[in-house]
Design a protein around this motif. Sequence first.
Motif, PDB file in Angstrom:
ATOM      1  N   ARG A   1      -6.197  11.976   7.028  1.00  0.00           N
ATOM      2  CA  ARG A   1      -6.460  13.408   6.788  1.00  0.00           C
ATOM      3  C   ARG A   1      -6.178  13.761   5.328  1.00  0.00           C
ATOM      4  O   ARG A   1      -6.897  14.560   4.717  1.00  0.00           O
ATOM      5  N   ILE A   2      -5.126  13.170   4.776  1.00  0.00           N
ATOM      6  CA  ILE A   2      -4.838  13.387   3.353  1.00  0.00           C
ATOM      7  C   ILE A   2      -5.990  12.855   2.505  1.00  0.00           C
ATOM      8  O   ILE A   2      -6.443  13.515   1.549  1.00  0.00           O
ATOM      9  N   ALA A   3      -6.486  11.657   2.859  1.00  0.00           N
ATOM     10  CA  ALA A   3      -7.594  11.070   2.104  1.00  0.00           C
ATOM     11  C   ALA A   3      -8.828  11.960   2.151  1.00  0.00           C
ATOM     12  O   ALA A   3      -9.511  12.156   1.133  1.00  0.00           O
ATOM     13  N   LEU A   4      -9.119  12.522   3.310  1.00  0.00           N
ATOM     14  CA  LEU A   4     -10.294  13.387   3.446  1.00  0.00           C
ATOM     15  C   LEU A   4     -10.101  14.725   2.737  1.00  0.00           C
ATOM     16  O   LEU A   4     -11.064  15.329   2.276  1.00  0.00           O
ATOM     17  N   ALA A   5      -8.856  15.173   2.634  1.00  0.00           N
ATOM     18  CA  ALA A   5      -8.595  16.398   1.871  1.00  0.00           C
ATOM     19  C   ALA A   5      -8.810  16.152   0.381  1.00  0.00           C
ATOM     20  O   ALA A   5      -9.303  17.027  -0.345  1.00  0.00           O
ATOM     21  N   LEU A   6      -8.455  14.938  -0.069  1.00  0.00           N
ATOM     22  CA  LEU A   6      -8.639  14.603  -1.477  1.00  0.00           C
ATOM     23  C   LEU A   6     -10.108  14.349  -1.814  1.00  0.00           C
ATOM     24  O   LEU A   6     -10.569  14.669  -2.914  1.00  0.00           O
ATOM     25  N   ARG A   7     -10.841  13.771  -0.861  1.00  0.00           N
ATOM     26  CA  ARG A   7     -12.251  13.472  -1.092  1.00  0.00           C
ATOM     27  C   ARG A   7     -13.022  13.741   0.207  1.00  0.00           C
ATOM     28  O   ARG A   7     -13.299  12.815   0.982  1.00  0.00           O
ATOM     29  N   PRO A   8     -13.373  14.976   0.454  1.00  0.00           N
ATOM     30  CA  PRO A   8     -14.087  15.314   1.695  1.00  0.00           C
ATOM     31  C   PRO A   8     -15.392  14.525   1.812  1.00  0.00           C
ATOM     32  O   PRO A   8     -16.111  14.337   0.835  1.00  0.00           O
TER      33      PRO A   8
ATOM     34  N   LEU B   1       0.824  -1.211   0.000  1.00  0.00           N
ATOM     35  CA  LEU B   1       0.000   0.000   0.000  1.00  0.00           C
ATOM     36  C   LEU B   1       0.856   1.259   0.000  1.00  0.00           C
ATOM     37  O   LEU B   1       0.469   2.277  -0.590  1.00  0.00           O
ATOM     38  N   GLU B   2       2.007   1.216   0.629  1.00  0.00           N
ATOM     39  CA  GLU B   2       2.929   2.357   0.546  1.00  0.00           C
ATOM     40  C   GLU B   2       3.374   2.567  -0.897  1.00  0.00           C
ATOM     41  O   GLU B   2       3.505   3.723  -1.351  1.00  0.00           O
ATOM     42  N   GLU B   3       3.599   1.476  -1.628  1.00  0.00           N
ATOM     43  CA  GLU B   3       3.979   1.585  -3.043  1.00  0.00           C
ATOM     44  C   GLU B   3       2.838   2.175  -3.856  1.00  0.00           C
ATOM     45  O   GLU B   3       3.060   3.026  -4.738  1.00  0.00           O
ATOM     46  N   ALA B   4       1.603   1.747  -3.566  1.00  0.00           N
ATOM     47  CA  ALA B   4       0.451   2.294  -4.284  1.00  0.00           C
ATOM     48  C   ALA B   4       0.311   3.782  -4.053  1.00  0.00           C
ATOM     49  O   ALA B   4       0.088   4.560  -4.993  1.00  0.00           O
ATOM     50  N   VAL B   5       0.463   4.212  -2.797  1.00  0.00           N
ATOM     51  CA  VAL B   5       0.350   5.637  -2.467  1.00  0.00           C
ATOM     52  C   VAL B   5       1.500   6.427  -3.088  1.00  0.00           C
ATOM     53  O   VAL B   5       1.308   7.546  -3.578  1.00  0.00           O
ATOM     54  N   SER B   6       2.688   5.824  -3.095  1.00  0.00           N
ATOM     55  CA  SER B   6       3.844   6.496  -3.693  1.00  0.00           C
ATOM     56  C   SER B   6       3.631   6.722  -5.187  1.00  0.00           C
ATOM     57  O   SER B   6       3.970   7.782  -5.728  1.00  0.00           O
ATOM     58  N   GLN B   7       3.060   5.735  -5.875  1.00  0.00           N
ATOM     59  CA  GLN B   7       2.842   5.849  -7.313  1.00  0.00           C
ATOM     60  C   GLN B   7       1.631   6.718  -7.655  1.00  0.00           C
ATOM     61  O   GLN B   7       1.584   7.315  -8.725  1.00  0.00           O
ATOM     62  N   ALA B   8       0.659   6.766  -6.761  1.00  0.00           N
ATOM     63  CA  ALA B   8      -0.568   7.526  -7.032  1.00  0.00           C
ATOM     64  C   ALA B   8      -0.998   8.277  -5.773  1.00  0.00           C
ATOM     65  O   ALA B   8      -1.985   7.913  -5.125  1.00  0.00           O
ATOM     66  N   PRO B   9      -0.265   9.319  -5.387  1.00  0.00           N
ATOM     67  CA  PRO B   9      -0.570  10.035  -4.138  1.00  0.00           C
ATOM     68  C   PRO B   9      -1.886  10.800  -4.164  1.00  0.00           C
ATOM     69  O   PRO B   9      -2.338  11.264  -3.119  1.00  0.00           O
ATOM     70  N   ASP B  10      -2.503  10.935  -5.337  1.00  0.00           N
ATOM     71  CA  ASP B  10      -3.745  11.692  -5.441  1.00  0.00           C
ATOM     72  C   ASP B  10      -4.987  10.798  -5.424  1.00  0.00           C
ATOM     73  O   ASP B  10      -6.102  11.279  -5.651  1.00  0.00           O
ATOM     74  N   VAL B  11      -4.822   9.508  -5.148  1.00  0.00           N
ATOM     75  CA  VAL B  11      -5.972   8.599  -5.081  1.00  0.00           C
ATOM     76  C   VAL B  11      -6.346   8.406  -3.610  1.00  0.00           C
ATOM     77  O   VAL B  11      -5.597   7.769  -2.858  1.00  0.00           O
ATOM     78  N   PRO B  12      -7.494   8.916  -3.177  1.00  0.00           N
ATOM     79  CA  PRO B  12      -7.838   8.862  -1.743  1.00  0.00           C
ATOM     80  C   PRO B  12      -8.031   7.454  -1.209  1.00  0.00           C
ATOM     81  O   PRO B  12      -7.750   7.197  -0.037  1.00  0.00           O
ATOM     82  N   ASP B  13      -8.526   6.534  -2.035  1.00  0.00           N
ATOM     83  CA  ASP B  13      -8.749   5.168  -1.550  1.00  0.00           C
ATOM     84  C   ASP B  13      -7.451   4.524  -1.077  1.00  0.00           C
ATOM     85  O   ASP B  13      -7.441   3.778  -0.092  1.00  0.00           O
ATOM     86  N   TYR B  14      -6.361   4.806  -1.779  1.00  0.00           N
ATOM     87  CA  TYR B  14      -5.077   4.208  -1.408  1.00  0.00           C
ATOM     88  C   TYR B  14      -4.629   4.750  -0.052  1.00  0.00           C
ATOM     89  O   TYR B  14      -4.153   4.007   0.815  1.00  0.00           O
ATOM     90  N   ALA B  15      -4.763   6.038   0.157  1.00  0.00           N
ATOM     91  CA  ALA B  15      -4.376   6.643   1.434  1.00  0.00           C
ATOM     92  C   ALA B  15      -5.266   6.134   2.568  1.00  0.00           C
ATOM     93  O   ALA B  15      -4.786   5.876   3.679  1.00  0.00           O
ATOM     94  N   THR B  16      -6.553   5.989   2.296  1.00  0.00           N
ATOM     95  CA  THR B  16      -7.481   5.492   3.318  1.00  0.00           C
ATOM     96  C   THR B  16      -7.098   4.087   3.764  1.00  0.00           C
ATOM     97  O   THR B  16      -7.033   3.791   4.964  1.00  0.00           O
ATOM     98  N   ASP B  17      -6.828   3.200   2.806  1.00  0.00           N
ATOM     99  CA  ASP B  17      -6.500   1.822   3.162  1.00  0.00           C
ATOM    100  C   ASP B  17      -5.136   1.722   3.827  1.00  0.00           C
ATOM    101  O   ASP B  17      -4.941   0.887   4.729  1.00  0.00           O
ATOM    102  N   LEU B  18      -4.204   2.568   3.420  1.00  0.00           N
ATOM    103  CA  LEU B  18      -2.909   2.584   4.098  1.00  0.00           C
ATOM    104  C   LEU B  18      -3.075   3.037   5.550  1.00  0.00           C
ATOM    105  O   LEU B  18      -2.417   2.509   6.457  1.00  0.00           O
ATOM    106  N   SER B  19      -3.970   3.979   5.782  1.00  0.00           N
ATOM    107  CA  SER B  19      -4.206   4.425   7.161  1.00  0.00           C
ATOM    108  C   SER B  19      -4.732   3.280   8.020  1.00  0.00           C
ATOM    109  O   SER B  19      -4.409   3.180   9.213  1.00  0.00           O
ATOM    110  N   MET B  20      -5.535   2.407   7.428  1.00  0.00           N
ATOM    111  CA  MET B  20      -6.076   1.270   8.172  1.00  0.00           C
ATOM    112  C   MET B  20      -4.974   0.303   8.573  1.00  0.00           C
ATOM    113  O   MET B  20      -4.929  -0.172   9.713  1.00  0.00           O
TER     114      MET B  20
END
Length: 526
Positions: free
Chosen positions: A152-159, A117-136
Amino acid sequence: MSKDGAVGASMTPLATDPFSSAANQFTARLRAAVSLDDAGRRGDALEALQEAETLLPDRPESAFLLGGLYERFQYWGKATVFYRKALQSKPEVPRVWHRLGIVHLHAGDLPDALQALEEAVSQAPDVPDYATDLSMVLSRLGRFEEAWGLVRIALALRPGDLHALNNAGHILQCLNRSAEAVEFYDAALLQSPSHPVIRFGRAAALLKAGSFSEGWQEYEWRWQSSRTVRTDIEAPVWEGEDLQGKTILVHHEQGYGDTLHFIRLASLLVARGACVVVQVPVPLVRLMERVDGVDRVFSVVPSEEHFDYHCPMMSLPARLGLESDVVGAVSYLSVPEDEIIRQGNALRCLAQGNPARPDFIVGLVWGGDPRPHDPRATQTDRRRSIALESLAPLFSVEGLRFVSFQMGIPRHQIETTGLPLIDGTDDILDFQDTGARLYGVDLLITVDTSIAHLAGGLGLPVWMLSRADACWRWGESGTQTGWYPTMRIFRQHRSGDWDSVLEDVRVALDRLMAVYRSCQEKSAPT
């Protein structure tokens, strides 16, 4: 194409191309697997997937599709194989890394889930789903501050994202900011008012914040979230009806500690005129038979028994309208006096040193039940348990002798540490045996597991070592709890940091021993 519509010669090479044929058959097998599964034929669907494996084209997209269907069928190992195969030739595809991370998460493999999931977020930092699942994943690893930053990043991308709001609530609760957590759960429920997982998370946050009345009502959402209602009891579930002259079956649910904690409420049922019958696992039967107000106890309810109502143990607080953590008698558990003399005294004699100047005897429990069949419970257990070798500083305090009450797999650590620790668990059959032996020590030091409730319910001194994301029942701060007046809580200030907790315990033991020796000297004959 010929005049009669038949395929002309120019199409013949495609029709006989083995790659094209295999690819078509592969796709057909995938479609068949989905159709069969939709029809409830899971076994046949899996056979279709296995056939598809033999036809797998050498393309990352095909491996990804096959991995996706194995994920759908919850075959995590197979899904992992084909997601990784898809990444071999085309590693810059964040959605594949994302699915790989989710599969590892479901399998309980948090380190690999984190990496993917860190790799997914690194490759696509603007996708909120990836940040949300990494937070989990970060929260399940106990890295709550980092998890809070990601959500918080995920919620900023998709409030207003439902899953991100739910994660935020859970993370804030783990950070002991439960009142704030409720606000995020409430925001999520505006979108999905009957979402059982969110409602159950909100319940835990309310209870941890001390809002017991509302929290217990919300706690009933566990039946839609993670628990199964019993259907083997003919009597209706008690919803608060008049109990005068009625018989109610109260039955065990969740862990041993939950039953040890809330059996105290039997006396409140009796006060309403009920005859209380209890069903618990065998290790609890003898102890429950001695609880005031309990008429009969079974491990298996006889078929001839009749009840007017039944109620799960953890539903009693809601039905009884509990508004506080100060409930009932301090010592609501007990063991027979002769067992205290037989087992407790025997343990004390085994552990005691110089009888003229007796040492202070401390019981130890450092591990909970890992529950390998339940990945979520296993992850929580890793955060609440301590390696025995980490307790070594406590053995530096002079005048102490240590007795192990550790059961299960962590018990084997005694052999490898070399610490001077007596095993006090030989021939223990149930919780009554354990309770009797607790009278043979002066203090129990334990992680948050069932024996903490046993000692607390017996009214014996117990120091409980709590992980940073403490269970809701211990609140967010403080060393005391209304549930057990004889308990002192030592809390992690930072997740994973047991060293500072154990240093606090060592200092407290030093002070305790100074008082203990002073009392011995004052009482010694002159």
